[in-house]
Design a protein around this motif. Structure first.
Motif: not given
Length: 194
Positions: A85-109
């Motif tokens: 992936l391009t650098k910009r795409t990786r940045d967007w993937v990281d941002l979206i994955c942190h918001i959609v996957f990481l935070l809901p999981f850590t909030f729940l636990i």
């Protein structure tokens, strides 16, 4: 944005100090494990408490260093796909994955850990093993670890957004493509007399 970046730096510093500090618990765990093995083989005696101390220490390191691992971009990822992936795409993937996957999981636990820890503390819960230890210190590490990971998740979102909008240089650039040994050696001054 400046306030958010200052908050991000504060969270990063806390997790860096904790992450580096708890790494010494691995040495303690190894020494306890070795001592326990020697005593068990030499004197034919063992203690469940010492076995539990080992996993308490290892679990503490794993839980409290998880946020530091995320901060240093050393968490598990599929580099094969990410590198295509391009650098910009990786940045967007990281941002979206942190918001959609990481935070809901850590909030729940974190949310579920609060009553779990309080119940264990209030009841004085003890391990079911003979000679076992109290359990709430290990359980409180789950709560602390996921709280730190949640905070680091927010920090990573702030930094990733700031990188995307051009407010800061990517703090992960040196971690993503570190120089090779050859590149580091080529940049080093030669010793005198050689």
């Amino acid at each position: 944005m400046d306030i958010l970046l200052a908050l991000s730096r504060f969270v990063d510093r806390i997790n860096e100090v904790i992450g580096k500090s708890v790494s010494w618990l691995i040495l303690a765990s190894v020494l306890i494990s070795a001592g326990n093995a020697v005593i068990r083989k030499t004197f034919d005696i063992s203690s469940n408490a010492w076995l539990e101390v080992q996993w308490y220490l290892y679990g503490t390191v794993f839980l409290l260093a998880a946020a530091y691992t995320l901060q240093k971009n050393e968490h598990v990822r599929i580099d094969f796909i990410s590198n295509m992936l391009t650098k910009r795409t990786r940045d967007w993937v990281d941002l979206i994955c942190h918001i959609v996957f990481l935070l809901p999981f850590t909030f729940l636990i974190t949310y579920l850990a609060v009553p779990w820890v309080l119940k264990s503390m209030n009841s004085g819960e003890i391990s079911a093993n003979a000679g076992g230890l109290i359990l709430w210190p290990a359980k409180i590490m789950v709560l602390i670890g996921f709280t730190l990971l949640t905070l680091q998740g927010f920090s990573e979102i702030i930094k990733r957004w700031a990188v995307i909008i051009g407010r800061i240089d990517d703090p992960m650039e040196t971690h993503i493509n570190p120089p090779s040994v050859e590149e580091m050696l080529a940049g080093m001054p030669r010793e005198q007399g050689k």
